[in-house]
Design a protein around this motif. Structure first.
Motif, PDB file in Angstrom:
ATOM      1  N   GLU A 100       0.831  -1.207   0.000  1.00  0.00           N
ATOM      2  CA  GLU A 100       0.000   0.000   0.000  1.00  0.00           C
ATOM      3  C   GLU A 100       0.867   1.258   0.000  1.00  0.00           C
ATOM      4  OE1 GLU A 100      -2.615  -0.733   3.319  1.00  0.00           O
ATOM      5  OE2 GLU A 100      -4.041  -1.853   2.061  1.00  0.00           O
ATOM      6  N   ARG A 101       1.984   1.242   0.763  1.00  0.00           N
ATOM      7  CA  ARG A 101       2.913   2.384   0.740  1.00  0.00           C
ATOM      8  C   ARG A 101       3.527   2.548  -0.644  1.00  0.00           C
ATOM      9  NH1 ARG A 101       4.334   0.438   5.821  1.00  0.00           N
ATOM     10  NH2 ARG A 101       6.187  -0.577   4.996  1.00  0.00           N
ATOM     11  N   GLN A 102       3.920   1.434  -1.254  1.00  0.00           N
ATOM     12  CA  GLN A 102       4.488   1.496  -2.597  1.00  0.00           C
ATOM     13  C   GLN A 102       3.472   2.031  -3.594  1.00  0.00           C
ATOM     14  OE1 GLN A 102       5.823  -2.546  -3.173  1.00  0.00           O
ATOM     15  NE2 GLN A 102       7.847  -2.122  -2.317  1.00  0.00           N
ATOM     16  N   LEU A 103       2.203   1.643  -3.440  1.00  0.00           N
ATOM     17  CA  LEU A 103       1.149   2.120  -4.328  1.00  0.00           C
ATOM     18  C   LEU A 103       0.969   3.625  -4.171  1.00  0.00           C
ATOM     19  CD1 LEU A 103      -1.048   1.514  -6.403  1.00  0.00           C
ATOM     20  CD2 LEU A 103      -2.583   0.969  -4.502  1.00  0.00           C
ATOM     21  N   GLU A 104       0.991   4.106  -2.930  1.00  0.00           N
ATOM     22  CA  GLU A 104       0.887   5.549  -2.698  1.00  0.00           C
ATOM     23  C   GLU A 104       2.045   6.284  -3.367  1.00  0.00           C
ATOM     24  OE1 GLU A 104       0.717   6.076   1.550  1.00  0.00           O
ATOM     25  OE2 GLU A 104      -1.242   5.096   1.701  1.00  0.00           O
ATOM     26  N   ASP A 105       3.261   5.743  -3.230  1.00  0.00           N
ATOM     27  CA  ASP A 105       4.433   6.358  -3.862  1.00  0.00           C
ATOM     28  C   ASP A 105       4.296   6.354  -5.387  1.00  0.00           C
ATOM     29  OD1 ASP A 105       5.538   6.760  -1.364  1.00  0.00           O
ATOM     30  OD2 ASP A 105       6.894   5.030  -1.480  1.00  0.00           O
ATOM     31  N   LEU A 106       3.829   5.250  -5.935  1.00  0.00           N
ATOM     32  CA  LEU A 106       3.646   5.162  -7.383  1.00  0.00           C
ATOM     33  C   LEU A 106       2.593   6.155  -7.866  1.00  0.00           C
ATOM     34  CD1 LEU A 106       3.779   1.311  -8.004  1.00  0.00           C
ATOM     35  CD2 LEU A 106       5.387   3.014  -8.869  1.00  0.00           C
ATOM     36  N   ASN A 107       1.493   6.266  -7.141  1.00  0.00           N
ATOM     37  CA  ASN A 107       0.449   7.217  -7.538  1.00  0.00           C
ATOM     38  C   ASN A 107       0.958   8.652  -7.481  1.00  0.00           C
ATOM     39  OD1 ASN A 107      -1.616   5.415  -8.225  1.00  0.00           O
ATOM     40  ND2 ASN A 107      -2.265   5.220  -6.096  1.00  0.00           N
ATOM     41  N   ALA A 108       1.749   8.993  -6.465  1.00  0.00           N
ATOM     42  CA  ALA A 108       2.323  10.335  -6.376  1.00  0.00           C
ATOM     43  C   ALA A 108       3.284  10.587  -7.536  1.00  0.00           C
ATOM     44  CB  ALA A 108       3.041  10.521  -5.042  1.00  0.00           C
ATOM     45  N   THR A 109       4.083   9.598  -7.879  1.00  0.00           N
ATOM     46  CA  THR A 109       5.013   9.722  -8.998  1.00  0.00           C
ATOM     47  C   THR A 109       4.255   9.875 -10.310  1.00  0.00           C
ATOM     48  OG1 THR A 109       6.679   8.433  -7.823  1.00  0.00           O
ATOM     49  CG2 THR A 109       6.920   8.592 -10.220  1.00  0.00           C
ATOM     50  N   LEU A 110       3.195   9.104 -10.488  1.00  0.00           N
ATOM     51  CA  LEU A 110       2.391   9.224 -11.710  1.00  0.00           C
ATOM     52  C   LEU A 110       1.757  10.609 -11.826  1.00  0.00           C
ATOM     53  CD1 LEU A 110       0.709   5.706 -11.837  1.00  0.00           C
ATOM     54  CD2 LEU A 110       2.355   6.650 -13.484  1.00  0.00           C
ATOM     55  N   GLU A 111       1.300  11.149 -10.703  1.00  0.00           N
ATOM     56  CA  GLU A 111       0.741  12.505 -10.720  1.00  0.00           C
ATOM     57  C   GLU A 111       1.803  13.524 -11.108  1.00  0.00           C
ATOM     58  OE1 GLU A 111      -1.226  13.397  -7.013  1.00  0.00           O
ATOM     59  OE2 GLU A 111      -2.440  11.563  -7.133  1.00  0.00           O
ATOM     60  N   ASP A 112       3.015  13.393 -10.559  1.00  0.00           N
ATOM     61  CA  ASP A 112       4.116  14.291 -10.915  1.00  0.00           C
ATOM     62  C   ASP A 112       4.425  14.194 -12.404  1.00  0.00           C
ATOM     63  OD1 ASP A 112       4.353  15.109  -8.292  1.00  0.00           O
ATOM     64  OD2 ASP A 112       6.106  13.837  -7.854  1.00  0.00           O
ATOM     65  N   LEU A 113       4.503  12.965 -12.909  1.00  0.00           N
ATOM     66  CA  LEU A 113       4.807  12.774 -14.330  1.00  0.00           C
ATOM     67  C   LEU A 113       3.726  13.379 -15.217  1.00  0.00           C
ATOM     68  CD1 LEU A 113       6.219   9.137 -14.313  1.00  0.00           C
ATOM     69  CD2 LEU A 113       7.504  11.251 -14.746  1.00  0.00           C
ATOM     70  N   ALA A 114       2.479  13.230 -14.827  1.00  0.00           N
ATOM     71  CA  ALA A 114       1.384  13.803 -15.610  1.00  0.00           C
ATOM     72  C   ALA A 114       1.512  15.324 -15.653  1.00  0.00           C
ATOM     73  CB  ALA A 114       0.033  13.396 -15.020  1.00  0.00           C
ATOM     74  N   GLN A 115       1.852  15.931 -14.524  1.00  0.00           N
ATOM     75  CA  GLN A 115       2.021  17.392 -14.478  1.00  0.00           C
ATOM     76  C   GLN A 115       3.200  17.826 -15.357  1.00  0.00           C
ATOM     77  OE1 GLN A 115       0.005  19.679 -13.228  1.00  0.00           O
ATOM     78  NE2 GLN A 115       1.367  21.209 -14.102  1.00  0.00           N
ATOM     79  N   TYR A 116       4.320  17.095 -15.285  1.00  0.00           N
ATOM     80  CA  TYR A 116       5.477  17.423 -16.122  1.00  0.00           C
ATOM     81  C   TYR A 116       5.138  17.283 -17.601  1.00  0.00           C
ATOM     82  CZ  TYR A 116       8.240  17.090 -11.825  1.00  0.00           C
ATOM     83  OH  TYR A 116       8.741  17.253 -10.560  1.00  0.00           O
ATOM     84  N   GLU A 117       4.341  16.274 -17.913  1.00  0.00           N
ATOM     85  CA  GLU A 117       3.928  16.064 -19.300  1.00  0.00           C
ATOM     86  C   GLU A 117       3.084  17.243 -19.790  1.00  0.00           C
ATOM     87  OE1 GLU A 117       1.917  12.571 -22.056  1.00  0.00           O
ATOM     88  OE2 GLU A 117       1.573  12.550 -19.887  1.00  0.00           O
ATOM     89  N   VAL A 118       2.148  17.698 -18.981  1.00  0.00           N
ATOM     90  CA  VAL A 118       1.313  18.854 -19.343  1.00  0.00           C
ATOM     91  C   VAL A 118       2.188  20.081 -19.552  1.00  0.00           C
ATOM     92  CG1 VAL A 118      -0.428  20.467 -18.443  1.00  0.00           C
ATOM     93  CG2 VAL A 118      -0.792  17.994 -18.274  1.00  0.00           C
ATOM     94  N   GLU A 119       3.120  20.317 -18.628  1.00  0.00           N
ATOM     95  CA  GLU A 119       4.004  21.475 -18.739  1.00  0.00           C
ATOM     96  C   GLU A 119       4.860  21.406 -20.004  1.00  0.00           C
ATOM     97  OE1 GLU A 119       6.236  21.775 -15.103  1.00  0.00           O
ATOM     98  OE2 GLU A 119       4.415  21.989 -13.893  1.00  0.00           O
ATOM     99  N   ALA A 120       5.394  20.215 -20.299  1.00  0.00           N
ATOM    100  CA  ALA A 120       6.239  20.056 -21.489  1.00  0.00           C
ATOM    101  C   ALA A 120       5.430  20.277 -22.756  1.00  0.00           C
ATOM    102  CB  ALA A 120       6.876  18.666 -21.496  1.00  0.00           C
ATOM    103  N   ARG A 121       4.215  19.757 -22.819  1.00  0.00           N
ATOM    104  CA  ARG A 121       3.374  19.958 -24.009  1.00  0.00           C
ATOM    105  C   ARG A 121       3.010  21.433 -24.176  1.00  0.00           C
ATOM    106  NH1 ARG A 121       2.098  15.209 -26.201  1.00  0.00           N
ATOM    107  NH2 ARG A 121       2.022  13.352 -24.896  1.00  0.00           N
ATOM    108  N   THR A 122       2.740  22.097 -23.066  1.00  0.00           N
ATOM    109  CA  THR A 122       2.415  23.527 -23.124  1.00  0.00           C
ATOM    110  C   THR A 122       3.600  24.311 -23.668  1.00  0.00           C
ATOM    111  OG1 THR A 122       0.895  23.302 -21.274  1.00  0.00           O
ATOM    112  CG2 THR A 122       1.696  25.519 -21.754  1.00  0.00           C
ATOM    113  N   LEU A 123       4.791  23.979 -23.185  1.00  0.00           N
ATOM    114  CA  LEU A 123       5.992  24.662 -23.662  1.00  0.00           C
ATOM    115  C   LEU A 123       6.243  24.389 -25.146  1.00  0.00           C
ATOM    116  CD1 LEU A 123       8.388  24.209 -20.629  1.00  0.00           C
ATOM    117  CD2 LEU A 123       7.376  26.350 -21.447  1.00  0.00           C
ATOM    118  N   LEU A 124       6.029  23.150 -25.565  1.00  0.00           N
ATOM    119  CA  LEU A 124       6.216  22.820 -26.984  1.00  0.00           C
ATOM    120  C   LEU A 124       5.227  23.579 -27.856  1.00  0.00           C
ATOM    121  CD1 LEU A 124       6.900  18.981 -26.883  1.00  0.00           C
ATOM    122  CD2 LEU A 124       8.479  20.777 -27.639  1.00  0.00           C
TER     123      LEU A 124
END
Length: 141
Positions: A100-124
């Motif tokens: 469950e701790r690993q799942l929480e960490d993975l979900n937080a990482t996925l949220e970070d990656l999604a935000q970085y992806e949005v930012e990168a697409r906006t910049l492009l």
């Protein structure tokens, strides 16, 4: 019924290597008898087959070999099943908490990656100048 198995038969049945089976034997999870003039031929009993099956299941669940050995030894003991079930539940609970701790960490990482992806697409979309800013920002972190 006194069914016996060779290491090759068990390896084939459970899709593992004979080396893995010998390793489990070295770890005290299996205890085949020896046959032949030199005593080198391993003969596995139905009990060994069941222990191998449970060992592989435990590995899939993330249990350590030490935990698996302890659980198997509990089931081999002639005592009642209440302590066995308590030990099993405690092991399952520990592993559930870790997962469950690993799942929480993975979900937080996925949220970070999604935000970085949005930012990168906006910049492009805003042009090359924005992409240069992203690269510059990434180098500073």
């Amino acid at each position: 019924m006194n069914t016996q198995y060779t290491i090759t038969e068990l390896a084939r049945e459970f899709d593992v290597t004979p080396r893995a089976i010998r390793f489990y034997e070295d770890q005290g999870l299996l205890s085949p008898s020896r046959e032949g003039s030199s005593g080198l031929r391993r003969v596995y009993s139905g009990r060994d087959r069941t222990r191998l099956k449970l060992t592989l299941r435990g590995k899939r669940l993330g249990f350590t070999l030490s935990e698996i050995r302890d659980l198997l030894d509990l089931y081999d003991s002639p005592t009642d099943t209440v302590p066995q079930l308590h030990a099993f539940l405690a092991t399952v609970k520990r592993h559930r908490e870790v997962l469950e701790r690993q799942l929480e960490d993975l979900n937080a990482t996925l949220e970070d990656l999604a935000q970085y992806e949005v930012e990168a697409r906006t910049l492009l979309e805003s042009g090359a100048r924005g992409a240069d800013a992203l690269v510059s920002d990434a180098r500073s972190t």
